[in-house]
Design a protein around this motif. Structure first.
Motif, PDB file in Angstrom:
ATOM      1  N   ASN A  90     157.331 -22.072  99.944  1.00  0.00           N
ATOM      2  CA  ASN A  90     156.515 -21.315  98.989  1.00  0.00           C
ATOM      3  C   ASN A  90     155.097 -21.862  98.818  1.00  0.00           C
ATOM      4  O   ASN A  90     154.158 -21.077  98.734  1.00  0.00           O
ATOM      5  N   PRO A  91     154.907 -23.180  98.761  1.00  0.00           N
ATOM      6  CA  PRO A  91     153.519 -23.669  98.658  1.00  0.00           C
ATOM      7  C   PRO A  91     152.655 -23.284  99.854  1.00  0.00           C
ATOM      8  O   PRO A  91     151.433 -23.198  99.734  1.00  0.00           O
ATOM      9  N   LYS A  92     153.276 -23.036 101.001  1.00  0.00           N
ATOM     10  CA  LYS A  92     152.531 -22.630 102.196  1.00  0.00           C
ATOM     11  C   LYS A  92     152.539 -21.123 102.412  1.00  0.00           C
ATOM     12  O   LYS A  92     152.038 -20.636 103.430  1.00  0.00           O
ATOM     13  N   ASN A  93     153.150 -20.376 101.491  1.00  0.00           N
ATOM     14  CA  ASN A  93     153.210 -18.912 101.613  1.00  0.00           C
ATOM     15  C   ASN A  93     153.809 -18.473 102.949  1.00  0.00           C
ATOM     16  O   ASN A  93     153.348 -17.481 103.540  1.00  0.00           O
ATOM     17  N   THR A  94     154.816 -19.174 103.388  1.00  0.00           N
ATOM     18  CA  THR A  94     155.349 -18.935 104.724  1.00  0.00           C
ATOM     19  C   THR A  94     156.876 -18.805 104.707  1.00  0.00           C
ATOM     20  O   THR A  94     157.554 -19.568 104.007  1.00  0.00           O
ATOM     21  N   VAL A  95     157.370 -17.867 105.507  1.00  0.00           N
ATOM     22  CA  VAL A  95     158.802 -17.735 105.747  1.00  0.00           C
ATOM     23  C   VAL A  95     159.036 -17.900 107.243  1.00  0.00           C
ATOM     24  O   VAL A  95     158.202 -17.491 108.066  1.00  0.00           O
ATOM     25  N   TYR A  96     160.152 -18.528 107.581  1.00  0.00           N
ATOM     26  CA  TYR A  96     160.456 -18.835 108.974  1.00  0.00           C
ATOM     27  C   TYR A  96     161.770 -18.185 109.387  1.00  0.00           C
ATOM     28  O   TYR A  96     162.643 -17.918 108.559  1.00  0.00           O
ATOM     29  N   LEU A  97     161.898 -17.992 110.687  1.00  0.00           N
ATOM     30  CA  LEU A  97     163.181 -17.589 111.257  1.00  0.00           C
ATOM     31  C   LEU A  97     163.407 -18.449 112.489  1.00  0.00           C
ATOM     32  O   LEU A  97     162.724 -18.264 113.510  1.00  0.00           O
ATOM     33  N   GLN A  98     164.338 -19.381 112.368  1.00  0.00           N
ATOM     34  CA  GLN A  98     164.725 -20.209 113.503  1.00  0.00           C
ATOM     35  C   GLN A  98     165.836 -19.483 114.251  1.00  0.00           C
ATOM     36  O   GLN A  98     166.871 -19.160 113.667  1.00  0.00           O
ATOM     37  N   MET A  99     165.609 -19.222 115.522  1.00  0.00           N
ATOM     38  CA  MET A  99     166.559 -18.457 116.331  1.00  0.00           C
ATOM     39  C   MET A  99     167.043 -19.327 117.489  1.00  0.00           C
ATOM     40  O   MET A  99     166.241 -19.746 118.338  1.00  0.00           O
ATOM     41  N   ASN A 100     168.314 -19.594 117.496  1.00  0.00           N
ATOM     42  CA  ASN A 100     168.925 -20.411 118.550  1.00  0.00           C
ATOM     43  C   ASN A 100     169.881 -19.569 119.385  1.00  0.00           C
ATOM     44  O   ASN A 100     170.363 -18.530 118.934  1.00  0.00           O
ATOM     45  N   SER A 101     170.147 -20.036 120.582  1.00  0.00           N
ATOM     46  CA  SER A 101     171.086 -19.364 121.485  1.00  0.00           C
ATOM     47  C   SER A 101     170.774 -17.879 121.614  1.00  0.00           C
ATOM     48  O   SER A 101     171.654 -17.018 121.469  1.00  0.00           O
ATOM     49  N   LEU A 102     169.549 -17.591 121.898  1.00  0.00           N
ATOM     50  CA  LEU A 102     169.114 -16.194 121.978  1.00  0.00           C
ATOM     51  C   LEU A 102     169.784 -15.456 123.127  1.00  0.00           C
ATOM     52  O   LEU A 102     170.088 -16.035 124.181  1.00  0.00           O
ATOM     53  N   LYS A 103     170.004 -14.172 122.907  1.00  0.00           N
ATOM     54  CA  LYS A 103     170.670 -13.317 123.880  1.00  0.00           C
ATOM     55  C   LYS A 103     169.694 -12.241 124.364  1.00  0.00           C
ATOM     56  O   LYS A 103     168.790 -11.837 123.632  1.00  0.00           O
ATOM     57  N   ALA A 104     169.946 -11.734 125.540  1.00  0.00           N
ATOM     58  CA  ALA A 104     169.063 -10.721 126.111  1.00  0.00           C
ATOM     59  C   ALA A 104     168.969  -9.489 125.214  1.00  0.00           C
ATOM     60  O   ALA A 104     167.903  -8.872 125.088  1.00  0.00           O
ATOM     61  N   GLU A 105     170.072  -9.130 124.598  1.00  0.00           N
ATOM     62  CA  GLU A 105     170.080  -7.931 123.753  1.00  0.00           C
ATOM     63  C   GLU A 105     169.323  -8.113 122.444  1.00  0.00           C
ATOM     64  O   GLU A 105     169.207  -7.164 121.665  1.00  0.00           O
ATOM     65  N   GLU A 106     168.819  -9.328 122.211  1.00  0.00           N
ATOM     66  CA  GLU A 106     168.016  -9.562 121.012  1.00  0.00           C
ATOM     67  C   GLU A 106     166.520  -9.393 121.289  1.00  0.00           C
ATOM     68  O   GLU A 106     165.695  -9.678 120.419  1.00  0.00           O
ATOM     69  N   THR A 107     166.205  -8.927 122.464  1.00  0.00           N
ATOM     70  CA  THR A 107     164.834  -8.554 122.757  1.00  0.00           C
ATOM     71  C   THR A 107     164.412  -7.424 121.821  1.00  0.00           C
ATOM     72  O   THR A 107     165.084  -6.392 121.742  1.00  0.00           O
TER      73      THR A 107
END
Length: 115
Positions: free
Chosen positions: A73-90
């Motif tokens: 919140n102090p950085k006004n930022t939200v993250y999404l860490q994505m591991n083990s990505l799959k082709a269908e998540e394109t």
């Protein structure tokens, strides 16, 4: 509020990416933040969301155990860490801010998972 996503790119199946979404303006900590994605020819779908204080999170079943949403919140930022990505998540991944019945969207960042 204006939202700018970054961190997308081309990765191979099984690899990881971390997306960021920076919000302009004040009162970032009062917004529920979410990540959505939209693959070509498909409807936009919710990937994950996080409460205003970051205490509560929610994930689509398809990403549970592999993706993690977080916020600074102090950085006004939200993250999404994505591991083990799959082709269908394109897809194009979008950040959304919600407050008082109103939604605000970023322009999206492309994630391509391909060998």
């Amino acid at each position: 509020v204006q939202l700018v996503e970054s961190g997308g790119g081309l990765v191979q199946p099984g690899e990881s990416l971390r997306l960021s979404c920076v919000a302009s303006g004040s009162a970032f900590s009062s917004y529920v933040m979410s990540w959505y994605r939209q693959a070509p020819g498909k409807a936009r779908e919710l990937v994950a969301s996080i409460s205003s204080a970051g205490i509560s999170t929610n994930y689509a079943d398809s990403v549970k155990g592999r993706f993690t949403i977080s916020r600074d919140n102090p950085k006004n930022t939200v993250y999404l860490q994505m591991n083990s990505l799959k082709a269908e998540e394109t897809a194009v991944y979008y950040c959304k801010a919600s407050r008082w019945g109103k939604d605000y969207w970023g322009q999206g960042t492309q994630v391509t998972v391909s060998s």
